[in-house]
Design a protein around this motif. Structure first.
Motif, PDB file in Angstrom:
ATOM      1  N   UNK A  15      10.086 -55.451 -51.977  1.00  0.00           N
ATOM      2  CA  UNK A  15      11.017 -56.204 -51.148  1.00  0.00           C
ATOM      3  C   UNK A  15      11.673 -55.327 -50.095  1.00  0.00           C
ATOM      4  N   UNK A  16      12.076 -54.122 -50.497  1.00  0.00           N
ATOM      5  CA  UNK A  16      12.688 -53.186 -49.548  1.00  0.00           C
ATOM      6  C   UNK A  16      11.704 -52.786 -48.457  1.00  0.00           C
ATOM      7  N   UNK A  20      12.025 -53.454 -44.503  1.00  0.00           N
ATOM      8  CA  UNK A  20      11.937 -52.345 -43.535  1.00  0.00           C
ATOM      9  C   UNK A  20      10.931 -52.660 -42.443  1.00  0.00           C
ATOM     10  N   UNK A  21       9.744 -53.142 -42.847  1.00  0.00           N
ATOM     11  CA  UNK A  21       8.706 -53.484 -41.868  1.00  0.00           C
ATOM     12  C   UNK A  21       9.189 -54.603 -40.954  1.00  0.00           C
ATOM     13  N   UNK A  27      12.673 -55.067 -34.117  1.00  0.00           N
ATOM     14  CA  UNK A  27      13.143 -54.116 -33.108  1.00  0.00           C
ATOM     15  C   UNK A  27      12.120 -53.959 -31.994  1.00  0.00           C
ATOM     16  N   UNK A  28      10.836 -54.047 -32.364  1.00  0.00           N
ATOM     17  CA  UNK A  28       9.770 -53.896 -31.376  1.00  0.00           C
ATOM     18  C   UNK A  28       9.619 -55.129 -30.479  1.00  0.00           C
ATOM     19  N   UNK A  41       4.169 -52.142 -27.636  1.00  0.00           N
ATOM     20  CA  UNK A  41       4.371 -50.922 -28.433  1.00  0.00           C
ATOM     21  C   UNK A  41       3.521 -50.919 -29.698  1.00  0.00           C
ATOM     22  N   UNK A  42       3.204 -49.734 -30.164  1.00  0.00           N
ATOM     23  CA  UNK A  42       2.524 -49.571 -31.442  1.00  0.00           C
ATOM     24  C   UNK A  42       3.573 -49.477 -32.544  1.00  0.00           C
ATOM     25  N   UNK A  43       3.223 -49.869 -33.740  1.00  0.00           N
ATOM     26  CA  UNK A  43       4.167 -49.845 -34.858  1.00  0.00           C
ATOM     27  C   UNK A  43       4.645 -48.416 -35.105  1.00  0.00           C
ATOM     28  N   UNK A  44       5.951 -48.236 -35.172  1.00  0.00           N
ATOM     29  CA  UNK A  44       6.634 -46.960 -35.380  1.00  0.00           C
ATOM     30  C   UNK A  44       6.542 -46.002 -34.183  1.00  0.00           C
TER      31      UNK A  44
END
Length: 366
Positions: A15-16, A20-21, A27-28, A41-44
């Motif tokens: 779940x955490x 987070x994802x 945000x992206x 954008x690419x993830x992270x």
């Protein structure tokens, strides 16, 4: 019972992780929700290709700037890893941000950790009220008279550079110009900023230069830099620092000994260190500096000057070697100007060397 607890813990972790994802993906979408032009954008990683921020940020920003400069809107979106940032493409907007509306844009987004790294609490990294307070303290050293007083020091190191060149001419050894100019600017800034006689031109492997070189070559890991950039509060809790401990210890000892020696012997010099010490001992609280502030900002002035200056001089000499006509014209201007001033390098003689200024700035004459 143990299996049940393990399953609960696994679900909690899952779940955490999902949260987070989801937060990162949300945000992206920052620029898309606002209808601002940007690259996907690419993830992270955002609009970067790896966590190696310092090596590729300038390239990524230049590419994005060129792509969106002539499109609608005075700025475009950019993702520095998971942080959405605005990349300004309009000159008028840039001018407003830097001048008229500066009070609303005084945050530089640079990491600093004053508790564990005094070096980072400098005029370049601080923000808001802390930056304004430090800027007021340092304002007396940015006067024209203070900067002009260092010209004799620069001229003295220039004479040493001429002597080093003369020694090289007497041999057939190949001359590494970039290394020579790095040693020259190290001596210039160590002398005029820190009040130190490094003598790197004659002795390239001095302790001071060795530490300075290690400062540039031994950088933090890409993961640490990414954490400091994207999650600065977490990085501060983890006590991450931008400057390595051995460099901090060496520089603090060096500056501390200089201050102690000058105060005990009442030594006054026409360099930046004397001006900083005067501010440390002033009775005006508005301009009074602490030891940590002297260390942080003298390190900033040195690091901001020596490498950039040596690179500029290296490129200038390279271009002059390729363009003999420009070289001859510049030599003539310098020779004639110095003859008018009895061979002395002064602020007046420098101001008269207009063509020299154009060469250093990389401008073409009309």
């Amino acid at each position: 019972m143990l299996t049940y607890s393990f399953v609960i813990a696994l679900y909690a972790l899952l779940g955490l992780f999902t949260m987070f994802v989801g937060m990162i993906r949300s945000r992206m979408l920052y620029w898309r929700r606002r209808g601002i032009a940007h690259d996907q954008p690419a993830f992270l990683l955002g609009n970067l290709r790896s966590l190696a921020i310092t090596r590729q940020l300038a390239v990524a920003l230049r590419k994005t700037y060129a792509k969106y400069k002539h499109r609608d809107g005075p700025f475009c979106g950019f993702y520095l890893l998971i942080n959405p940032v605005a990349l300004v493409t309009d000159l008028e907007l840039a001018r407003n941000i830097l001048i008229r509306d500066f009070r609303k844009f005084d945050g530089r987004g640079l990491y600093h950790n004053k508790r564990d790294d005094a070096f980072s609490a400098n005029l370049w990294s601080l923000e808001g009220d802390a930056w304004r307070a430090l800027r007021r303290k340092l304002s007396p050293i940015f006067t024209t008279g203070k900067t002009q007083s260092t010209i004799p020091l620069v001229s003295k190191i220039g004479e040493q550079l001429k002597q080093t060149f003369a020694k090289q001419q007497s041999t057939d050894a190949e001359l590494e110009v970039q290394d020579l100019l790095e040693r020259y600017t190290t001596d210039v800034f160590a002398n005029s900023v820190l009040g130190l006689e490094c003598n790197s031109l004659e002795k390239p492997n001095t302790e001071f230069r060795t530490v300075i070189q290690s400062f540039g070559s031994k950088q933090r890991s890409s993961l640490a830099i990414a954490l400091m950039q994207c999650l600065p509060k977490l990085a501060q809790r983890c006590r991450l620092t931008q400057t390595r401990r051995e460099v901090r210890n060496f520089y603090c000892r060096l500056v501390g000994d200089t201050i102690l020696q000058r105060e005990e012997n009442n030594i006054k010099c026409n360099d930046l260190m004397s001006a900083l010490i005067d501010l440390k001992n002033t009775r005006e609280d508005e301009h009074k500096l602490t030891i940590d502030e002297i260390i942080a900002n003298s390190a900033l002035f040195f690091s901001a000057g020596y490498e950039t200056s040596s690179a500029t001089l290296t490129f200038a000499l390279y271009e002059l070697a390729l363009n003999l006509k420009t070289q001859s014209k510049l030599r003539k201007e310098i020779t004639e100007t110095l003859e008018k001033h009895d061979g002395r390098l002064t602020s007046e003689s420098l101001n008269e060397m207009r063509y020299l200024d154009m060469v250093i700035a990389g401008k073409k004459s009309k």
